[in-house]
Design an enzyme around this catalytic site. Structure first.
Site, mmCIF file in Angstrom:
data_model
loop_
_atom_site.group_PDB
_atom_site.id
_atom_site.type_symbol
_atom_site.label_atom_id
_atom_site.label_comp_id
_atom_site.label_asym_id
_atom_site.label_seq_id
_atom_site.Cartn_x
_atom_site.Cartn_y
_atom_site.Cartn_z
ATOM 1 N N HIS A 78 0.815 -1.206 0.000
ATOM 2 C CA HIS A 78 0.000 0.000 0.000
ATOM 3 C C HIS A 78 0.852 1.261 0.000
ATOM 4 O O HIS A 78 2.064 1.217 0.171
ATOM 5 C CB HIS A 78 -0.931 0.013 1.216
ATOM 6 C CG HIS A 78 -0.196 0.015 2.529
ATOM 7 N ND1 HIS A 78 0.231 -1.154 3.141
ATOM 8 C CD2 HIS A 78 0.226 1.021 3.331
ATOM 9 C CE1 HIS A 78 0.854 -0.858 4.266
ATOM 10 N NE2 HIS A 78 0.877 0.462 4.401
ATOM 11 N N ARG A 119 -4.095 16.530 6.886
ATOM 12 C CA ARG A 119 -4.631 15.190 7.140
ATOM 13 C C ARG A 119 -4.091 14.679 8.470
ATOM 14 O O ARG A 119 -2.881 14.607 8.676
ATOM 15 C CB ARG A 119 -4.213 14.256 6.003
ATOM 16 C CG ARG A 119 -4.602 12.785 6.137
ATOM 17 C CD ARG A 119 -3.848 12.023 5.053
ATOM 18 N NE ARG A 119 -4.258 10.651 4.845
ATOM 19 C CZ ARG A 119 -3.762 9.594 5.496
ATOM 20 N NH1 ARG A 119 -2.849 9.773 6.449
ATOM 21 N NH2 ARG A 119 -4.164 8.371 5.193
#
Length: 317
Positions: free
Chosen positions: A286, A296
């Site tokens: 990933h 974020r």
């Protein structure tokens, strides 16, 4: 639903045309015909082979460049629980001695029903308070309440040593209790989903808050977007979880979590309170997209089957 984007174009390769074949001295005319037929056949096979190779290459480029993407969990969707099975890799052979913890199945899960919005908002305030004491010069800052590691400029400091008792003006025992309660909820959900013993699962390091923005990377630690396997990058990881503390497309752009699979990339869009977790082996390669705007926040909470790699919850002592 899979969203497919247009392939990046490219001009087809240009091939030189063969020159006019010369005649063999004294050779019959039908010989020239046979040579021409064979030549056409050879060039035809050659062209098909090149076409297949080019198609394979372009398909590989398509997948690598996120051109084929399936959204596993959109930010706008409230997800009770979704589980996506993937075949286990060979990375768990060393865990056979920890039978109660070894994955019986591998995969990835997403749920918005384990951690409440109120808990997630409190966790974000804790992250903001701790990171306000430092922060990276680049686009990624971390706060590790266990080791005390805090990004500061182009390096890390141990905040417990650096700030001492002044930290108690920023963090409290109540914050540490919340942290433990959230960790326990996540641990139980992982054990339930993967059908393993919750007592055989141990918190491990690194476990940390992250804050990402669009600032240019200043060190290798700021380059969070590279594909990786947790069990390779962090040897102790057997199960990885991420709790998102901000919202994709509202608090920031980019920054989606991307599972890189053969044939497609599959993404999780962050949502405040959303829990995503997965087995940490090579079946779950990933990366995180670069954040293009905004900030974020998330926390990575990792677990191991090996008690020798276990760590305790953060405390003042």
């Amino acid at each position: 639903m899979a969203t497919r984007h247009r392939r990046r174009g490219g001009s087809a390769p240009s091939w030189a045309k063969p020159g006019k074949p010369g005649e063999r001295p004294g050779g019959p005319k039908k010989s020239r015909g046979r040579t021409s037929w064979k030549s056409l056949l050879i060039w035809g096979v050659f062209g098909v082979t090149l076409g297949l190779m080019a198609g394979y290459y372009l398909w590989g480029e398509l997948i690598t460049d996120d051109s084929v993407t399936e959204v596993l969990a959109a930010q706008r969707d409230a997800v009770a629980q979704r589980f996506f099975h993937v075949p286990c890799s060979q990375d768990y052979e060393s865990l056979k001695q920890f039978e109660a913890c070894t994955p019986r199945k591998c995969g990835r899960a997403v749920t918005d029903s384990v951690i409440t919005l109120q808990e997630a908002e409190k966790m974000r305030r804790l992250a903001e308070a701790g990171l306000s004491l430092g922060g990276s010069d680049g686009g990624a800052s971390i706060l590790d309440l266990h080791s005390g590691a805090l990004s500061m400029g182009k390096k890390f400091v141990n905040m417990y040593r650096f700030f001492g008792d002044k930290l108690k003006d920023v963090m409290s025992d109540e914050d540490f209790n919340l942290y433990r309660e959230v960790r326990l909820k996540i641990q139980h959900e992982i054990a339930r989903t993967f059908n393993i013993s919750v007592s055989s699962l141990h918190l491990t390091k690194p476990t940390f808050f992250s804050r990402m923005n669009s600032s240019e990377a200043k060190t290798a630690h700021d380059e969070y977007w590279h594909p990786h396997i947790d069990k390779v990058t962090y040897g102790s990881f057997d199960y990885t979880s991420l709790l998102y503390l901000s919202d994709y497309s509202q608090d920031f752009g980019g920054g989606r979590f991307v599972f890189i699979d053969e044939g497609a990339n599959r993404t999780v869009e962050p949502r405040t309170g959303r829990l995503s977790f997965f087995t940490s082996g090579s079946e779950n390669l990933h990366r995180v997209e670069k954040v293009s705007w905004g900030t974020r926040y998330a926390i990575t909470i990792s677990f191991t089957c090996n008690p020798e790699h276990a760590i305790g919850d953060p405390t003042w002592t």
